[in-house]
Design an enzyme around this catalytic site. Structure first.
Site, short mmCIF file in Angstrom:
data_model
loop_
_atom_site.label_atom_id
_atom_site.label_comp_id
_atom_site.label_asym_id
_atom_site.label_seq_id
_atom_site.Cartn_x
_atom_site.Cartn_y
_atom_site.Cartn_z
N CYS A 108 0.95 -1.09 -0.32
CA CYS A 108 -0.13 -0.73 0.26
C CYS A 108 0.89 1.70 -0.30
O CYS A 108 0.56 2.47 -0.36
CB CYS A 108 -0.75 -0.20 1.10
SG CYS A 108 0.15 0.05 2.79
N HIS A 248 -1.53 0.57 7.80
CA HIS A 248 -1.70 0.49 6.41
C HIS A 248 -2.11 1.88 6.12
O HIS A 248 -1.98 2.58 6.82
CB HIS A 248 -2.89 0.28 7.28
CG HIS A 248 -4.12 -0.19 5.07
ND1 HIS A 248 -3.70 -0.29 4.20
CD2 HIS A 248 -4.96 0.44 4.24
CE1 HIS A 248 -4.70 -0.64 3.00
NE2 HIS A 248 -5.28 0.37 3.63
N ASP A 269 -7.99 4.21 -1.79
CA ASP A 269 -7.82 2.96 -0.85
C ASP A 269 -6.29 1.88 -1.84
O ASP A 269 -7.19 0.63 -2.15
CB ASP A 269 -8.30 1.99 -0.34
CG ASP A 269 -8.25 0.92 0.88
OD1 ASP A 269 -6.89 0.53 0.88
OD2 ASP A 269 -8.50 0.96 1.98
#
Length: 335
Positions: A108, A248, A269
């Site tokens: 991520c 995250h 996201d």
């Protein structure tokens, strides 16, 4: 090349080995006046370090999942109730996802860096970064580095003295599934001569966390993007924010307000895709219940590139600190 109002985004499969001295530079781009025969101003060449190596062409990385979005403002308008968007990133932003990809569960941070670089290059197409792996090619295609290339440049940044403390903590990243966060993103960007900053938000209000943390994050985002009616004609450049918490990170592209007055961050996201992505673009302020968050962002005020002295000072990645209490917020995070 542009197709149907959208811009192709290509992730570079490989880039040359980092040169002895990496560089961020502005290339000369003729204005419309110059193309028409007039003198017209051009962006002055500004090379901060010698030895830039550029690759010959953009090479599509078939192992990567990418999706081109139209202008960020149009995206968020299409995903929220009409009239509820308070403010948003300007220009265009391109979405990169780890969903169903080789970097699922750990990529991520790199995907958010790719999104930020794509937004920067849409806004500043004359920039050439990461040895040519991040640039806009002659056909207008935005090229961003692959995860492997970003890993190589992160280790090169560490070797050049950027975020030495972080390097000692993380260790090697090339060829691993080691995730990176806001601090590593800032080290990567500062190494390229970009004005990158990081802000820490810490909860100090006791064991029961309420909405004050989310409210503080939303307020920061509104200041970053400019809390004004969404009007591309009058807005100054505002790039996405990288927001990290508990392993995250997401890209924040705007702020929305419901009819009842509740405010939400609008996020892309990288762990999601398709309907999962669009259904979770709105993150209410009440959903941010972690004890700590970090924002990383590019400061474009006065120009996104820094001089040699400021670049040297930026090797130590220190953050602005915002303390969130039940009844107050201390610190503004540099904005």
């Amino acid at each position: 090349a542009a197709r149907g109002g959208m811009v192709d985004v290509i992730e570079i499969l490989e880039s040359p080995s980092p040169p002895a001295s990496p560089a961020a530079k502005r290339t000369r781009v003729p204005t419309a006046a110059a193309e028409a025969g007039g003198a017209g101003p051009v962006a002055a060449p500004r090379t901060y370090l010698a030895g830039l190596q550029a690759i010959a062409a953009c090479i599509d990385d078939a192992s990567s999942t990418r999706s081109a979005f139209p202008r960020a403002l149009d995206v968020v308008r299409a995903r929220v109730d009409e009239g509820s968007v308070l403010t948003a990133a300007t220009g265009e932003v391109d979405f990169f996802t780890s969903f169903g990809n080789f970097d699922k569960k750990w990529g991520c941070g790199y995907r958010n860096v790719q999104m930020l670089l794509s937004a920067l290059l849409h806004a500043e197409p004359a920039l050439v970064l990461f040895g040519g792996a991040a640039r806009v090619d002659d056909g207008g295609t935005v090229c961003v580095p692959s995860i492997k290339t970003l890993q190589q440049w992160l280790e090169f940044a560490w070797g050049g003295g950027f975020d030495v403390a972080g390097a000692a903590q993380v260790g090697a990243v090339v060829g691993t599934d080691e995730w990176v966060g806001a601090t590593e993103a800032v080290a990567l960007l500062r190494h390229q001569g970009l004005k990158a900053r990081v802000v820490d938000f810490e909860w100090k209000g006791g064991p029961r966390r309420q909405r004050q943390m989310g409210d503080a994050l939303v307020e920061f985002a509104k200041r970053h993007f400019g809390e004004v009616p969404v009007s591309p004609e009058t807005r100054q450049t505002a790039l996405p924010l990288l927001l990290q918490w508990e392993g995250h990170s997401v890209s924040v592209v705007g702020v929305a307000r419901s009819r009842g007055g509740d405010e939400s961050l609008l996020v892309l996201d990288p762990a999601l895709a398709g309907a999962y992505l669009t259904s979770r673009m709105k993150r209410p302020s009440t959903s941010f219940t972690a004890a700590a968050y970090q924002f990383a962002y590019l400061d474009v005020a006065g120009g996104v590139l820094v001089g040699d002295a400021e670049r040297e000072e930026g090797k130590v990645v220190s953050s602005e600190l915002v303390l969130v209490w039940r009844d107050r917020v201390e610190g503004r995070g540099g904005i």
